[in-house]
Motif scaffolding. Structure first.
Motif, PDB file in Angstrom:
ATOM      1  N   PHE A   1       0.845  -1.191   0.000  1.00 43.36           N
ATOM      2  CA  PHE A   1       0.000   0.000   0.000  1.00 43.36           C
ATOM      3  C   PHE A   1       0.881   1.242   0.000  1.00 43.36           C
ATOM      4  CE2 PHE A   1      -1.804   3.688   1.960  1.00 43.36           C
ATOM      5  CZ  PHE A   1      -3.036   3.787   1.362  1.00 43.36           C
TER       6      PHE A   1
ATOM      7  N   GLN B   1       0.275   5.674  -1.026  1.00 45.86           N
ATOM      8  CA  GLN B   1      -0.713   6.670  -1.460  1.00 45.86           C
ATOM      9  C   GLN B   1      -0.601   6.820  -2.976  1.00 45.86           C
ATOM     10  OE1 GLN B   1      -2.876   8.005   0.651  1.00 45.86           O
ATOM     11  NE2 GLN B   1      -1.965   7.447   2.623  1.00 45.86           N
TER      12      GLN B   1
ATOM     13  N   PHE C   1      -1.935   2.186  12.194  1.00 50.36           N
ATOM     14  CA  PHE C   1      -2.151   1.865  10.773  1.00 50.36           C
ATOM     15  C   PHE C   1      -1.030   2.536   9.965  1.00 50.36           C
ATOM     16  CE2 PHE C   1      -6.222   2.246  12.969  1.00 50.36           C
ATOM     17  CZ  PHE C   1      -6.818   1.030  12.719  1.00 50.36           C
ATOM     18  N   CYS C   2       0.210   2.280  10.378  1.00 52.37           N
ATOM     19  CA  CYS C   2       1.341   3.079   9.876  1.00 52.37           C
ATOM     20  C   CYS C   2       1.864   2.637   8.522  1.00 52.37           C
ATOM     21  CB  CYS C   2       2.469   3.082  10.900  1.00 52.37           C
ATOM     22  SG  CYS C   2       3.241   1.460  11.086  1.00 52.37           S
ATOM     23  N   GLY C   3       1.420   1.468   8.010  1.00 47.07           N
ATOM     24  CA  GLY C   3       1.917   1.017   6.707  1.00 47.07           C
ATOM     25  C   GLY C   3       3.437   0.924   6.730  1.00 47.07           C
TER      26      GLY C   3
ATOM     27  N   ASN D   1       4.834   5.973   6.168  1.00 50.37           N
ATOM     28  CA  ASN D   1       4.589   7.228   5.438  1.00 50.37           C
ATOM     29  C   ASN D   1       4.506   8.433   6.374  1.00 50.37           C
ATOM     30  OD1 ASN D   1       3.878   8.730   3.034  1.00 50.37           O
ATOM     31  ND2 ASN D   1       1.740   8.660   3.689  1.00 50.37           N
ATOM     32  N   PHE D   2       3.717   8.319   7.460  1.00 52.84           N
ATOM     33  CA  PHE D   2       3.654   9.417   8.441  1.00 52.84           C
ATOM     34  C   PHE D   2       4.767   9.268   9.487  1.00 52.84           C
ATOM     35  CE2 PHE D   2      -0.654   9.507   6.780  1.00 52.84           C
ATOM     36  CZ  PHE D   2      -0.933  10.866   6.701  1.00 52.84           C
TER      37      PHE D   2
ATOM     38  N   GLU E   1       1.036  -1.620  12.812  1.00 54.83           N
ATOM     39  CA  GLU E   1       0.499  -1.973  11.496  1.00 54.83           C
ATOM     40  C   GLU E   1       0.128  -3.455  11.514  1.00 54.83           C
ATOM     41  OE1 GLU E   1      -0.216  -0.817   8.327  1.00 54.83           O
ATOM     42  OE2 GLU E   1      -0.346  -2.921   7.724  1.00 54.83           O
ATOM     43  N   GLY E   2      -0.949  -3.807  10.785  1.00 55.68           N
ATOM     44  CA  GLY E   2      -1.428  -5.182  10.818  1.00 55.68           C
ATOM     45  C   GLY E   2      -0.689  -6.149   9.901  1.00 55.68           C
ATOM     46  N   VAL E   3      -0.137  -5.638   8.806  1.00 56.76           N
ATOM     47  CA  VAL E   3       0.492  -6.540   7.820  1.00 56.76           C
ATOM     48  C   VAL E   3       1.988  -6.677   8.128  1.00 56.76           C
ATOM     49  CG1 VAL E   3       0.972  -6.874   5.346  1.00 56.76           C
ATOM     50  CG2 VAL E   3      -1.212  -5.887   6.084  1.00 56.76           C
TER      51      VAL E   3
ATOM     52  N   GLN F   1       0.396  -5.596  14.812  1.00 51.79           N
ATOM     53  CA  GLN F   1      -0.750  -5.861  15.687  1.00 51.79           C
ATOM     54  C   GLN F   1      -2.036  -5.650  14.898  1.00 51.79           C
ATOM     55  OE1 GLN F   1      -0.793  -3.852  19.518  1.00 51.79           O
ATOM     56  NE2 GLN F   1      -3.027  -3.983  19.599  1.00 51.79           N
ATOM     57  N   ASP F   2      -3.003  -6.521  15.134  1.00 53.02           N
ATOM     58  CA  ASP F   2      -4.334  -6.297  14.576  1.00 53.02           C
ATOM     59  C   ASP F   2      -4.999  -5.240  15.452  1.00 53.02           C
ATOM     60  OD1 ASP F   2      -6.924  -6.255  13.791  1.00 53.02           O
ATOM     61  OD2 ASP F   2      -7.299  -8.401  14.055  1.00 53.02           O
ATOM     62  N   LEU F   3      -5.255  -4.084  14.868  1.00 54.33           N
ATOM     63  CA  LEU F   3      -5.769  -2.965  15.669  1.00 54.33           C
ATOM     64  C   LEU F   3      -7.262  -3.077  15.961  1.00 54.33           C
ATOM     65  CD1 LEU F   3      -3.492  -0.177  14.236  1.00 54.33           C
ATOM     66  CD2 LEU F   3      -3.556  -0.967  16.590  1.00 54.33           C
TER      67      LEU F   3
ATOM     68  N   ASP G   1      -4.624   6.404  10.739  1.00 55.24           N
ATOM     69  CA  ASP G   1      -4.843   6.443   9.279  1.00 55.24           C
ATOM     70  C   ASP G   1      -5.375   5.081   8.826  1.00 55.24           C
ATOM     71  OD1 ASP G   1      -4.830   7.055   6.593  1.00 55.24           O
ATOM     72  OD2 ASP G   1      -2.664   6.821   6.360  1.00 55.24           O
TER      73      ASP G   1
ATOM     74  N   SER H   1      -7.836   1.985   7.147  1.00 55.74           N
ATOM     75  CA  SER H   1      -8.483   1.749   5.855  1.00 55.74           C
ATOM     76  C   SER H   1      -9.982   2.068   5.990  1.00 55.74           C
ATOM     77  CB  SER H   1      -8.214   0.332   5.363  1.00 55.74           C
ATOM     78  OG  SER H   1      -8.212  -0.559   6.442  1.00 55.74           O
TER      79      SER H   1
HETATM   80  C1  LIG Z   1      -4.899   3.768   4.531  1.00 53.71           C
HETATM   81  S1  LIG Z   1      -3.552   2.701   4.831  1.00 53.71           S
HETATM   82  C2  LIG Z   1      -2.433   3.841   5.555  1.00 53.71           C
HETATM   83  C3  LIG Z   1      -1.016   3.417   5.600  1.00 53.71           C
HETATM   84  C4  LIG Z   1      -0.009   4.532   5.942  1.00 53.71           C
HETATM   85  N1  LIG Z   1      -0.416   5.314   7.083  1.00 53.71           N
HETATM   86  C5  LIG Z   1       0.250   5.416   4.743  1.00 53.71           C
HETATM   87  O1  LIG Z   1      -0.027   6.627   4.798  1.00 53.71           O
HETATM   88  O2  LIG Z   1       0.770   4.912   3.725  1.00 53.71           O
HETATM   89  C6  LIG Z   1      -4.150   1.721   6.136  1.00 53.71           C
HETATM   90  C7  LIG Z   1      -3.178   0.746   6.729  1.00 53.71           C
HETATM   91  O3  LIG Z   1      -3.842   0.056   7.786  1.00 53.71           O
HETATM   92  C8  LIG Z   1      -3.458  -1.315   7.771  1.00 53.71           C
HETATM   93  N2  LIG Z   1      -4.537  -2.063   8.454  1.00 53.71           N
HETATM   94  C9  LIG Z   1      -5.769  -2.354   7.990  1.00 53.71           C
HETATM   95  N3  LIG Z   1      -6.496  -3.014   8.908  1.00 53.71           N
HETATM   96  C10 LIG Z   1      -5.711  -3.141  10.004  1.00 53.71           C
HETATM   97  C11 LIG Z   1      -5.883  -3.721  11.295  1.00 53.71           C
HETATM   98  N4  LIG Z   1      -7.029  -4.330  11.641  1.00 53.71           N
HETATM   99  N5  LIG Z   1      -4.871  -3.685  12.173  1.00 53.71           N
HETATM  100  C12 LIG Z   1      -3.702  -3.054  11.839  1.00 53.71           C
HETATM  101  N6  LIG Z   1      -3.471  -2.480  10.636  1.00 53.71           N
HETATM  102  C13 LIG Z   1      -4.452  -2.531   9.728  1.00 53.71           C
HETATM  103  C14 LIG Z   1      -3.278  -1.633   6.315  1.00 53.71           C
HETATM  104  O4  LIG Z   1      -2.418  -2.743   6.139  1.00 53.71           O
HETATM  105  C15 LIG Z   1      -2.679  -0.328   5.783  1.00 53.71           C
HETATM  106  O5  LIG Z   1      -1.268  -0.352   5.829  1.00 53.71           O
END
Ligand SMILES: C[S@@+](CC[C@H](N)C(=O)[O-])C[C@H]1O[C@@H](n2cnc3c(N)ncnc32)[C@H](O)[C@@H]1O
Length: 444
Positions: free
Chosen positions: A276, A278, A307-309, A312-313, A328-330, A354-356, A376, A378
């Protein structure tokens, strides 16, 4: 003439479309004009608020009708001529007939209305963050459909709310560099024998590179790959192929994976083609600058980026604060975030998987440790996390939302926990689409 191709057989009972005349007074979240006819709500594709129109009803449900615009009787002064010739069918940019500044106002009004329904009326809208109106997508995926009878591969976008594919030979939101490639690539792919194995085509503008990724259901033969590669080379475009869920493979020996990156200031953020990132990279930079400004970072701050991916932030924030923790979950994204921190010599960061949807922080930290939080998520939002916000001590929470309904729902928890909405801004990430992205600062 528009060509529609369907990959599925329809078994629906025949509905007889009929014409109606009505006034439209708002836009729905798909960008359709909304009015009423004989007590029922009507969604008119192509219609705008403040217009009187003749529309063709194509679907009749118990409580609403769906229709498409036939004729504008009274025209909105915000109506403009669409740039794209496929606007009536393509599921991509449904708002092109609305002036771009009016799109911003409509999206803002839509979010305001959602908040109002939840009894939140003080929003303090800030100017929208805007970038290029056209050719802004650094990454785009085109679908394919193989028509066996004609041995033809059609390339295009999905029709709105349908599996049909609209064949296109250019796209106004793709970088022009890819528009030049598209029609010749389509011709070349139609020359090869195993064209039906190509399921998607993805274009990526990555750092200084133009990349074309072919997603395959079965391998092509070597001569076919060579022919595609040669054609793409004419456009200085690099070929990757990906078989089903395998990792994408570059077809150019000299290309190194670490050439896939973007920059922010002096930071370099590497990523893979399946990660992922932007999609509007120019506006991503503007969004990051605004986030840093709104967070008013200091060297004593402890910041949590949820949700830091791939950071990016996190990385731009880490440069200005005492400590940043990213979650971040992945797992692969966490690995990339760690690598990105390392290659930028940032030592005040930690990343955890961690699964948030779980609310306890699964590491040595506690919510109390952080005085600023970035969220941030999804499209589904951050409900579980925000339910927990009574435990937070953070004086600032920055919420970046790609789905306004989730933002409004999650705001209820933050407001109940004592936060106020300090300010909010629309991020015009995807001009001409119905997509609404916002950034909101909560304080307490
Ligand atoms: C909109 S993206 C934002 C990523 C990052 N902040 C960026 O600006 O590129 C959302 C992120 O949340 C993660 N995500 C989705 N569901 C999640 C969960 N249940 N637990 C943790 N992370 C999760 C996704 O893998 C993704 O990287």
């Amino acid at each position: 003439m528009v060509q529609l191709f369907s990959s599925t057989k329809t078994t629906k009972r025949q509905f007889q479309p009929y014409k109606i005349e009505l006034d439209l007074n708002s836009l729905d979240h798909h960008g359709r004009g909304v009015g009423r006819y004989q007590g029922k709500v009507v969604f008119v594709t192509g219609g705008l608020p403040n217009e009187k129109v003749i529309a063709l009803v194509t679907t009749a449900k118990k409580h609403f009708l769906e229709a498409r615009l036939l004729k504008v009787l009274v025209r909105s002064n915000t109506r403009v001529t669409p740039k794209c010739k496929w606007i009536e069918n393509c599921g991509g940019c449904q708002l092109q007939h609305l002036d771009s500044q009016a799109q911003i106002l409509e999206k803002q009004a839509f979010v305001t209305e959602l908040f109002k329904k939840n009894r939140v009326t003080k929003l303090n809208w800030q100017p929208a963050i805007q970038g290029n109106e056209w050719h802004y997508r650094n990454r785009a995926r085109l679908a394919t459909w193989y028509e066996g009878k004609k041995d033809k591969l059609h390339i295009g976008y999905r029709e709105f709310a349908s599996k049909n594919i609209i064949e296109v030979d250019r796209c106004e939101v793709l970088p022009e560099a890819f528009n030049l490639v598209l029609s010749e690539l389509s011709a070349q792919l139609n020359l090869i024998k195993h064209k039906k194995y190509i399921s998607h085509i993805e274009f990526n503008l990555v750092s200084k590179h133009k990349i074309c990724l072919l997603k395959l259901t079965q391998n092509l033969v070597s001569d076919e790959i060579q022919a595609i590669k040669a054609l793409l080379q004419k456009f200085d475009c690099i070929l990757f192929v990906q078989l089903n869920e395998d990792a994408p493979i570059c077809m150019h020996e000299k290309f190194e994976e670490n050439e896939l990156f973007y920059t922010f200031d002096k930071l370099k953020l590497s990523y893979g083609l399946n990660d992922f990132v932007q999609i509007n990279s120019a506006l991503n930079i503007t969004m990051l600058e605004l986030a840093l400004e709104w967070l008013e970072l200091t060297s004593t701050d402890m910041v949590l980026d949820l949700f830091c991916g791939l950071g990016n932030f996190s990385l731009p924030i880490a440069q200005q604060v005492k400590k940043l923790v990213g979650i971040e979950g992945v797992a692969e994204m966490v690995t990339k975030a760690k690598l990105n921190a390392k290659q930028n010599q940032l030592e005040n960061v930690e990343f955890f998987q961690q699964d948030l949807n779980q609310t306890e922080l699964k590491n040595d930290y506690h919510w109390h440790d952080f005085n600023k939080i970035v969220l941030d998520p999804s499209r589904t939002g951050a409900e579980s996390i925000c339910k927990n916000s009574t435990e937070w001590r953070a004086e600032k929470v920055l919420y970046i939302a790609c789905e306004p309904n989730s933002l409004v729902r999650d705001s209820q928890y933050l407001l109940a926990a004592g936060y106020q909405i300090d300010k909010i801004s629309l991020i015009d990430m995807f001009p001409h689409t119905a997509h609404v992205e916002t950034i909101a600062l909560f304080t307490k």
